[in-house]
Design a protein around this motif. Structure first.
Motif, short mmCIF file in Angstrom:
data_model
loop_
_atom_site.label_atom_id
_atom_site.label_comp_id
_atom_site.label_asym_id
_atom_site.label_seq_id
_atom_site.Cartn_x
_atom_site.Cartn_y
_atom_site.Cartn_z
N VAL A 29 40.88 39.41 36.02
CA VAL A 29 40.36 40.43 35.24
C VAL A 29 39.17 39.92 34.32
N ALA A 30 39.55 38.84 33.66
CA ALA A 30 38.52 38.16 32.89
C ALA A 30 37.36 37.54 33.48
N GLU A 31 37.30 37.20 34.85
CA GLU A 31 36.28 36.90 35.55
C GLU A 31 35.47 37.78 35.94
N GLY A 32 36.03 39.11 36.27
CA GLY A 32 35.42 40.32 36.36
C GLY A 32 34.43 40.84 35.24
N ILE A 33 35.25 40.63 34.31
CA ILE A 33 34.48 41.16 32.89
C ILE A 33 33.30 40.11 32.72
N LYS A 34 33.45 38.89 32.94
CA LYS A 34 32.40 38.04 32.74
C LYS A 34 31.04 38.42 33.38
N GLN A 35 31.30 39.13 34.70
CA GLN A 35 30.14 39.63 35.35
C GLN A 35 29.23 40.88 34.82
N ILE A 36 29.84 41.42 33.68
CA ILE A 36 29.41 42.51 32.90
C ILE A 36 28.16 41.78 31.77
N ASP A 37 26.98 42.04 31.70
CA ASP A 37 26.08 41.75 30.77
C ASP A 37 26.70 42.11 29.45
N GLY A 38 26.87 41.18 28.57
CA GLY A 38 27.05 41.21 27.16
C GLY A 38 28.65 41.49 26.86
N ALA A 39 29.58 41.58 27.95
CA ALA A 39 30.81 41.68 27.72
C ALA A 39 31.41 40.22 27.79
N GLU A 40 32.49 40.08 26.82
CA GLU A 40 33.09 39.19 26.79
C GLU A 40 34.66 38.87 26.88
N PRO A 41 35.45 38.49 27.91
CA PRO A 41 36.83 38.84 27.82
C PRO A 41 37.53 37.65 26.67
N VAL A 42 38.60 38.38 26.04
CA VAL A 42 39.40 37.50 25.38
C VAL A 42 41.03 37.71 25.84
N LEU A 43 41.35 36.62 26.25
CA LEU A 43 42.94 36.78 26.87
C LEU A 43 43.67 36.41 25.60
N ARG A 44 45.00 37.28 25.66
CA ARG A 44 46.00 37.01 24.67
C ARG A 44 47.39 37.28 25.37
N ARG A 45 48.17 36.11 25.36
CA ARG A 45 49.60 36.36 25.78
C ARG A 45 50.58 36.83 24.92
N VAL A 46 51.32 37.85 25.28
CA VAL A 46 52.50 38.10 24.51
C VAL A 46 53.60 36.91 24.48
N PRO A 47 54.01 36.52 23.44
CA PRO A 47 55.06 35.60 23.38
C PRO A 47 56.41 35.93 24.39
N GLU A 48 56.85 34.96 24.56
CA GLU A 48 58.35 35.35 25.16
C GLU A 48 59.34 35.51 24.13
N THR A 49 60.23 36.74 24.48
CA THR A 49 61.10 37.05 23.49
C THR A 49 62.42 36.85 23.82
N LEU A 50 62.82 36.66 24.90
CA LEU A 50 64.21 36.40 25.66
C LEU A 50 64.78 35.06 25.13
#
Length: 55
Positions: free
Chosen positions: A21-42
């Motif tokens: 998804v982030a790679e796809g977002i990079k294809q949009i002019d002016g768009a910057e993807p920011v990935l954030r992983r939810v920490p493990e809770t188990l």
């Protein structure tokens, strides 16, 4: 414009999808993807029973 991608991934499959998804977002002019992983809770013992410790 920053686009936040929040995801949870135990085995890594969803992580790879979030990266795609982030790679796809990079294809949009002016768009910057920011990935954030939810920490493990188990708890560790539950993760061991699920066989996800090595994942």
């Amino acid at each position: 414009m920053k686009i936040l991608i929040v995801y949870y991934s135990t085995y890594g499959h969803v992580h790879r999808m979030a990266e795609a998804v982030a790679e796809g977002i990079k294809q949009i002019d002016g768009a910057e993807p920011v990935l954030r992983r939810v920490p493990e809770t188990l708890p560790e013992d539950v993760l061991e029973k699920m066989g996800t410790v090595d994942a």
